[in-house]
Design a protein around this motif. Structure first.
Motif, mmCIF file in Angstrom:
data_model
loop_
_atom_site.group_PDB
_atom_site.id
_atom_site.type_symbol
_atom_site.label_atom_id
_atom_site.label_comp_id
_atom_site.label_asym_id
_atom_site.label_seq_id
_atom_site.Cartn_x
_atom_site.Cartn_y
_atom_site.Cartn_z
ATOM 1 N N PRO A 52 30.999 -78.483 -27.815
ATOM 2 C CA PRO A 52 30.384 -79.079 -28.985
ATOM 3 C C PRO A 52 31.187 -78.524 -30.275
ATOM 4 N N GLN A 53 31.365 -77.412 -30.398
ATOM 5 C CA GLN A 53 32.038 -76.951 -31.633
ATOM 6 C C GLN A 53 33.580 -77.625 -31.758
ATOM 7 N N ALA A 54 34.285 -77.763 -30.743
ATOM 8 C CA ALA A 54 35.691 -78.472 -30.679
ATOM 9 C C ALA A 54 35.602 -79.809 -30.940
ATOM 10 N N ASP A 55 34.319 -80.518 -30.562
ATOM 11 C CA ASP A 55 34.136 -82.005 -30.703
ATOM 12 C C ASP A 55 33.793 -82.252 -32.155
ATOM 13 N N GLN A 56 33.082 -81.202 -32.821
ATOM 14 C CA GLN A 56 32.548 -81.582 -34.212
ATOM 15 C C GLN A 56 33.847 -81.171 -34.915
ATOM 16 N N TYR A 57 34.696 -80.279 -34.336
ATOM 17 C CA TYR A 57 35.919 -79.773 -35.419
ATOM 18 C C TYR A 57 36.683 -80.988 -35.383
ATOM 19 N N THR A 58 37.183 -81.561 -34.361
ATOM 20 C CA THR A 58 38.040 -82.708 -34.245
ATOM 21 C C THR A 58 37.313 -84.008 -35.249
ATOM 22 N N ARG A 59 36.072 -84.233 -34.882
ATOM 23 C CA ARG A 59 35.549 -85.335 -35.707
ATOM 24 C C ARG A 59 35.514 -85.290 -37.078
ATOM 25 N N ARG A 60 35.559 -84.029 -37.632
ATOM 26 C CA ARG A 60 35.555 -83.953 -38.941
ATOM 27 C C ARG A 60 37.081 -83.707 -39.577
ATOM 28 N N LYS A 61 37.785 -83.964 -38.623
ATOM 29 C CA LYS A 61 39.365 -84.056 -38.958
ATOM 30 C C LYS A 61 39.845 -82.569 -39.528
ATOM 31 N N LYS A 62 39.467 -81.658 -39.000
ATOM 32 C CA LYS A 62 39.951 -80.487 -39.291
ATOM 33 C C LYS A 62 41.162 -79.809 -38.399
ATOM 34 N N PHE A 63 41.364 -80.579 -37.273
ATOM 35 C CA PHE A 63 42.457 -80.107 -36.180
ATOM 36 C C PHE A 63 43.708 -80.486 -37.033
ATOM 37 N N LYS A 64 44.600 -79.491 -37.155
ATOM 38 C CA LYS A 64 45.915 -79.668 -37.795
ATOM 39 C C LYS A 64 47.008 -79.361 -36.750
ATOM 40 N N GLY A 65 46.946 -79.175 -35.616
ATOM 41 C CA GLY A 65 47.723 -78.498 -34.466
ATOM 42 C C GLY A 65 47.321 -77.332 -33.656
ATOM 43 N N TRP A 66 48.107 -77.322 -32.659
ATOM 44 C CA TRP A 66 47.851 -76.178 -31.581
ATOM 45 C C TRP A 66 47.882 -74.926 -32.196
ATOM 46 N N GLU A 67 46.578 -74.068 -31.983
ATOM 47 C CA GLU A 67 46.779 -72.505 -32.243
ATOM 48 C C GLU A 67 46.365 -71.898 -30.977
ATOM 49 N N LEU A 68 46.817 -70.530 -31.028
ATOM 50 C CA LEU A 68 46.665 -69.959 -29.607
ATOM 51 C C LEU A 68 45.245 -69.312 -29.507
ATOM 52 N N ASP A 69 44.556 -69.300 -30.505
ATOM 53 C CA ASP A 69 43.262 -68.624 -30.434
ATOM 54 C C ASP A 69 42.144 -69.362 -30.872
ATOM 55 N N LEU A 70 42.619 -70.803 -31.003
ATOM 56 C CA LEU A 70 41.593 -71.858 -31.427
ATOM 57 C C LEU A 70 40.419 -72.009 -30.366
ATOM 58 N N PHE A 71 39.457 -71.990 -30.794
ATOM 59 C CA PHE A 71 38.166 -72.290 -29.698
ATOM 60 C C PHE A 71 38.332 -71.494 -28.467
ATOM 61 N N LEU A 72 38.574 -70.186 -28.313
ATOM 62 C CA LEU A 72 38.758 -69.471 -27.204
ATOM 63 C C LEU A 72 37.316 -69.232 -26.634
ATOM 64 N N GLY A 73 37.382 -69.744 -25.081
ATOM 65 C CA GLY A 73 35.883 -69.795 -24.578
ATOM 66 C C GLY A 73 35.966 -68.672 -23.447
ATOM 67 N N LYS A 74 34.856 -68.665 -22.673
ATOM 68 C CA LYS A 74 34.809 -67.997 -21.421
ATOM 69 C C LYS A 74 34.905 -68.665 -20.256
ATOM 70 N N GLU A 75 35.519 -67.701 -19.366
ATOM 71 C CA GLU A 75 35.888 -68.209 -17.774
ATOM 72 C C GLU A 75 34.608 -68.253 -17.020
ATOM 73 N N ILE A 76 34.064 -69.191 -16.154
ATOM 74 C CA ILE A 76 33.021 -69.189 -15.383
ATOM 75 C C ILE A 76 33.330 -68.861 -13.906
ATOM 76 N N THR A 77 34.371 -68.906 -13.455
ATOM 77 C CA THR A 77 34.774 -68.623 -12.033
ATOM 78 C C THR A 77 34.724 -67.078 -11.830
ATOM 79 N N GLY A 78 34.089 -66.647 -10.850
ATOM 80 C CA GLY A 78 33.989 -65.081 -10.369
ATOM 81 C C GLY A 78 32.833 -64.422 -11.013
ATOM 82 N N LYS A 79 32.280 -65.149 -11.984
ATOM 83 C CA LYS A 79 31.231 -64.293 -12.889
ATOM 84 C C LYS A 79 29.901 -64.297 -12.299
ATOM 85 N N ARG A 80 28.838 -63.484 -12.653
ATOM 86 C CA ARG A 80 27.640 -63.290 -12.070
ATOM 87 C C ARG A 80 26.409 -64.159 -12.762
#
Length: 288
Positions: free
Chosen positions: A120-148
């Motif tokens: 949702p955050q990435a979608d809103q960020y893009t819709r508001r035309k804030k995306f200017k290009g790739w960044e290493l730490d932009l919207f870092l999420g969490k992995e699901i695989t192997g979690k409890r």
């Protein structure tokens, strides 16, 4: 003569076509919910009432309809109906159990994945035309695989969620007043834990307990505080049942620090996304 019924709000055309053959129905409203006063006025003289989850069918409404023989709730839940009062009056109350199991489990995973990967955050960020290009730490999420994954309420929906979790190689734990049989625990690859232990160890917590006096505000401030401090910045909670109230200030304060929390429905906000498919609405209308 066909029995007269009140349908509080317009339902699918296929269901209306069926009802037209067997009843003389009146539709209360099409694009809004009826007020209690409107229901009282319209239900007089009716033998049947087809209600939705948003309709609070209390003692006052039931008392106003002496001819009423059945209240058919177009929903799986029926906490919006005064069951004890209906029983006193000999009024049959029905619901539509079982039709939302798979679709609610699907939505649960949509919610979990959305918050884990910050969709949702990435979608809103893009819709508001804030995306200017790739960044290493932009919207870092969490992995699901192997979690409890901690499932609170291991009924039909909880089990369906557990089956989907196996595809992510997750460790599945659950808390429920009624423990599964050994065969079921093997099928769902799930281990039983006390609620407090589940809250203190799970990376993802998903709640699928039915709403009743025992589960109302089940996850209180005290329960939330059981989560280990080191887990608080990574835990995800998905809520697909009416357990919380958004008017509970203590609850809101409790989750201020929470990494991610998502909910399909709140206890005093009865609209929900889980049943919003045409196929499911058709099943609800024609449940045997």
């Amino acid at each position: 003569m066909k029995p007269k019924i009140l349908i509080t709000r317009k339902i699918l055309p296929e269901a209306l076509d069926y009802l037209k053959k067997h009843t003389d129905y009146e539709i209360g409203a099409t694009k809004r919910n009826l007020t209690k006063e409107e229901i009282i006025k319209k239900v007089r003289g009716k033998e049947g009432l087809l209600s939705l989850l948003v309709d609070d069918i209390d003692k006052k409404i039931i008392d106003s309809a002496p001819s009423l023989k059945i209240i058919a709730n177009c929903a799986v839940g029926y906490n919006n109906i005064d069951i004890s009062e209906a029983k006193k009056k000999g009024i049959l109350v029905t619901n539509t159990p079982g039709v939302l199991t798979e679709t609610t489990a699907d939505l649960t995973w949509a919610l979990i994945m959305a918050v884990a990967r910050k969709i949702p955050q990435a979608d809103q960020y893009t819709r508001r035309k804030k995306f200017k290009g790739w960044e290493l730490d932009l919207f870092l999420g969490k992995e699901i695989t192997g979690k409890r994954l901690g499932i609170i309420g291991m009924g039909r929906i909880g089990k369906a969620v557990a089956l989907r979790a196996q595809a992510f190689s997750m460790e599945i734990v659950y808390s429920d007043p009624h423990r599964l049989t050994p065969e079921e625990e093997e099928k769902y690859k799930a281990s039983a834990l006390p609620l407090d232990k589940l809250l203190s160890t799970a990376d993802i917590i998903t709640i699928h307990a039915s709403l009743n006096p025992q589960t109302f505000h089940l996850i209180s401030r005290e329960k939330i505080n059981l989560i280990r401090k080191e887990l608080r910045d990574k835990a995800i909670t998905a809520n697909a049942v009416r357990v919380y109230s958004d008017k509970d200030k203590k609850y809101r304060q409790s989750v201020d620090w929470y990494s991610s929390i998502c909910s399909d429905v709140l206890v005093d906000k009865t609209d929900m996304v889980a049943p919003r498919t045409k196929n499911i609405q058709h099943k609800i209308g024609f449940v045997p």
